[in-house]
Design a protein around this motif. Sequence first.
Motif, PDB file in Angstrom:
ATOM      1  N   ILE A  65       0.837  -1.202   0.000  1.00 25.29           N
ATOM      2  CA  ILE A  65       0.000   0.000   0.000  1.00 25.29           C
ATOM      3  C   ILE A  65       0.873   1.254   0.000  1.00 25.29           C
ATOM      4  O   ILE A  65       0.573   2.237  -0.680  1.00 25.29           O
ATOM      5  CB  ILE A  65      -0.960  -0.001   1.213  1.00 25.29           C
ATOM      6  CG1 ILE A  65      -1.987  -1.117   1.063  1.00 25.29           C
ATOM      7  CG2 ILE A  65      -1.661   1.327   1.377  1.00 25.29           C
ATOM      8  CD1 ILE A  65      -2.936  -0.942  -0.088  1.00 25.29           C
ATOM      9  N   GLY A  66       1.973   1.231   0.743  1.00 24.49           N
ATOM     10  CA  GLY A  66       2.878   2.375   0.780  1.00 24.49           C
ATOM     11  C   GLY A  66       3.491   2.669  -0.581  1.00 24.49           C
ATOM     12  O   GLY A  66       3.571   3.826  -0.991  1.00 24.49           O
ATOM     13  N   VAL A  67       3.897   1.639  -1.289  1.00 28.61           N
ATOM     14  CA  VAL A  67       4.463   1.836  -2.630  1.00 28.61           C
ATOM     15  C   VAL A  67       3.399   2.388  -3.584  1.00 28.61           C
ATOM     16  O   VAL A  67       3.662   3.294  -4.381  1.00 28.61           O
ATOM     17  CB  VAL A  67       5.080   0.522  -3.161  1.00 28.61           C
ATOM     18  CG1 VAL A  67       5.426   0.622  -4.630  1.00 28.61           C
ATOM     19  CG2 VAL A  67       6.304   0.149  -2.343  1.00 28.61           C
ATOM     20  N   ALA A  95      -7.277   3.857   4.019  1.00 20.84           N
ATOM     21  CA  ALA A  95      -8.104   4.201   5.182  1.00 20.84           C
ATOM     22  C   ALA A  95      -8.730   2.951   5.790  1.00 20.84           C
ATOM     23  O   ALA A  95      -8.735   2.786   7.020  1.00 20.84           O
ATOM     24  CB  ALA A  95      -9.184   5.197   4.780  1.00 20.84           C
ATOM     25  N   VAL A  96      -9.219   2.061   4.951  1.00 17.09           N
ATOM     26  CA  VAL A  96      -9.825   0.828   5.461  1.00 17.09           C
ATOM     27  C   VAL A  96      -8.766  -0.048   6.129  1.00 17.09           C
ATOM     28  O   VAL A  96      -9.006  -0.628   7.193  1.00 17.09           O
ATOM     29  CB  VAL A  96     -10.551   0.068   4.327  1.00 17.09           C
ATOM     30  CG1 VAL A  96     -10.986  -1.305   4.779  1.00 17.09           C
ATOM     31  CG2 VAL A  96     -11.745   0.875   3.836  1.00 17.09           C
ATOM     32  N   SER A  97      -7.590  -0.132   5.533  1.00 12.92           N
ATOM     33  CA  SER A  97      -6.548  -0.959   6.142  1.00 12.92           C
ATOM     34  C   SER A  97      -6.038  -0.348   7.445  1.00 12.92           C
ATOM     35  O   SER A  97      -5.640  -1.077   8.353  1.00 12.92           O
ATOM     36  CB  SER A  97      -5.394  -1.200   5.165  1.00 12.92           C
ATOM     37  OG  SER A  97      -4.679  -0.017   4.931  1.00 12.92           O
ATOM     38  N   GLN A  98      -6.067   0.962   7.563  1.00 14.42           N
ATOM     39  CA  GLN A  98      -5.689   1.595   8.823  1.00 14.42           C
ATOM     40  C   GLN A  98      -6.716   1.313   9.910  1.00 14.42           C
ATOM     41  O   GLN A  98      -6.371   1.220  11.089  1.00 14.42           O
ATOM     42  CB  GLN A  98      -5.518   3.102   8.655  1.00 14.42           C
ATOM     43  CG  GLN A  98      -4.318   3.507   7.844  1.00 14.42           C
ATOM     44  CD  GLN A  98      -3.020   3.110   8.512  1.00 14.42           C
ATOM     45  OE1 GLN A  98      -2.898   3.074   9.723  1.00 14.42           O
ATOM     46  NE2 GLN A  98      -2.023   2.808   7.703  1.00 14.42           N
ATOM     47  N   ASP A 116      -6.185  10.433   4.897  1.00 20.38           N
ATOM     48  CA  ASP A 116      -6.776   9.849   3.699  1.00 20.38           C
ATOM     49  C   ASP A 116      -8.066  10.551   3.300  1.00 20.38           C
ATOM     50  O   ASP A 116      -8.329  10.761   2.114  1.00 20.38           O
ATOM     51  CB  ASP A 116      -7.027   8.354   3.908  1.00 20.38           C
ATOM     52  CG  ASP A 116      -5.738   7.557   3.947  1.00 20.38           C
ATOM     53  OD1 ASP A 116      -4.763   7.973   3.294  1.00 20.38           O
ATOM     54  OD2 ASP A 116      -5.701   6.525   4.641  1.00 20.38           O
ATOM     55  N   VAL A 117      -8.861  10.939   4.277  1.00 23.93           N
ATOM     56  CA  VAL A 117     -10.088  11.684   3.973  1.00 23.93           C
ATOM     57  C   VAL A 117      -9.752  13.044   3.372  1.00 23.93           C
ATOM     58  O   VAL A 117     -10.396  13.496   2.411  1.00 23.93           O
ATOM     59  CB  VAL A 117     -10.966  11.820   5.242  1.00 23.93           C
ATOM     60  CG1 VAL A 117     -12.089  12.808   5.032  1.00 23.93           C
ATOM     61  CG2 VAL A 117     -11.513  10.467   5.634  1.00 23.93           C
TER      62      VAL A 117
END
Length: 132
Positions: A65-67, A95-98, A116-117
């Motif tokens: 996700i970071g990449v 956002a969902v993974s956080q 993210d929002v």
Amino acid sequence: MSQAPSATGWVGWAYFASILLIIGAAIDIFYGIMAIVGPNTAYFVSGGAVASFNVAAWGWWSLIIGVLLLLAGIFLMRGAMWARVFAVIIAAVNAVSQLMSLPAQPWWSIVMVAIDVLVIYAVTVHGRELRS
């Protein structure tokens, strides 16, 4: 015949979103590497909240996700339509993974979801101005 909207002072929001994506990417990549290298660290398993997760797998997910966030941030500065769509999608996925790591890292997860929002808002409302 539709014309591209002229750039206003709000175009800074779209650049702000791309910088936030790059910063969020650096943090996700750092945490992903930290979870992969030391999966038994107490930072990721606080109070048994993340005990049901495979921390190394979560680290790989965070690294990927970071990449993707990094690529979205870089290409968003170019103003392409596909980059705006990709940035919104990857910010929503982040956002969902956080939210999944909310029990172990509540404050950090809330901060990342808020970022993210902000990215989603800036790209959807002011992203079109990047073209001009």
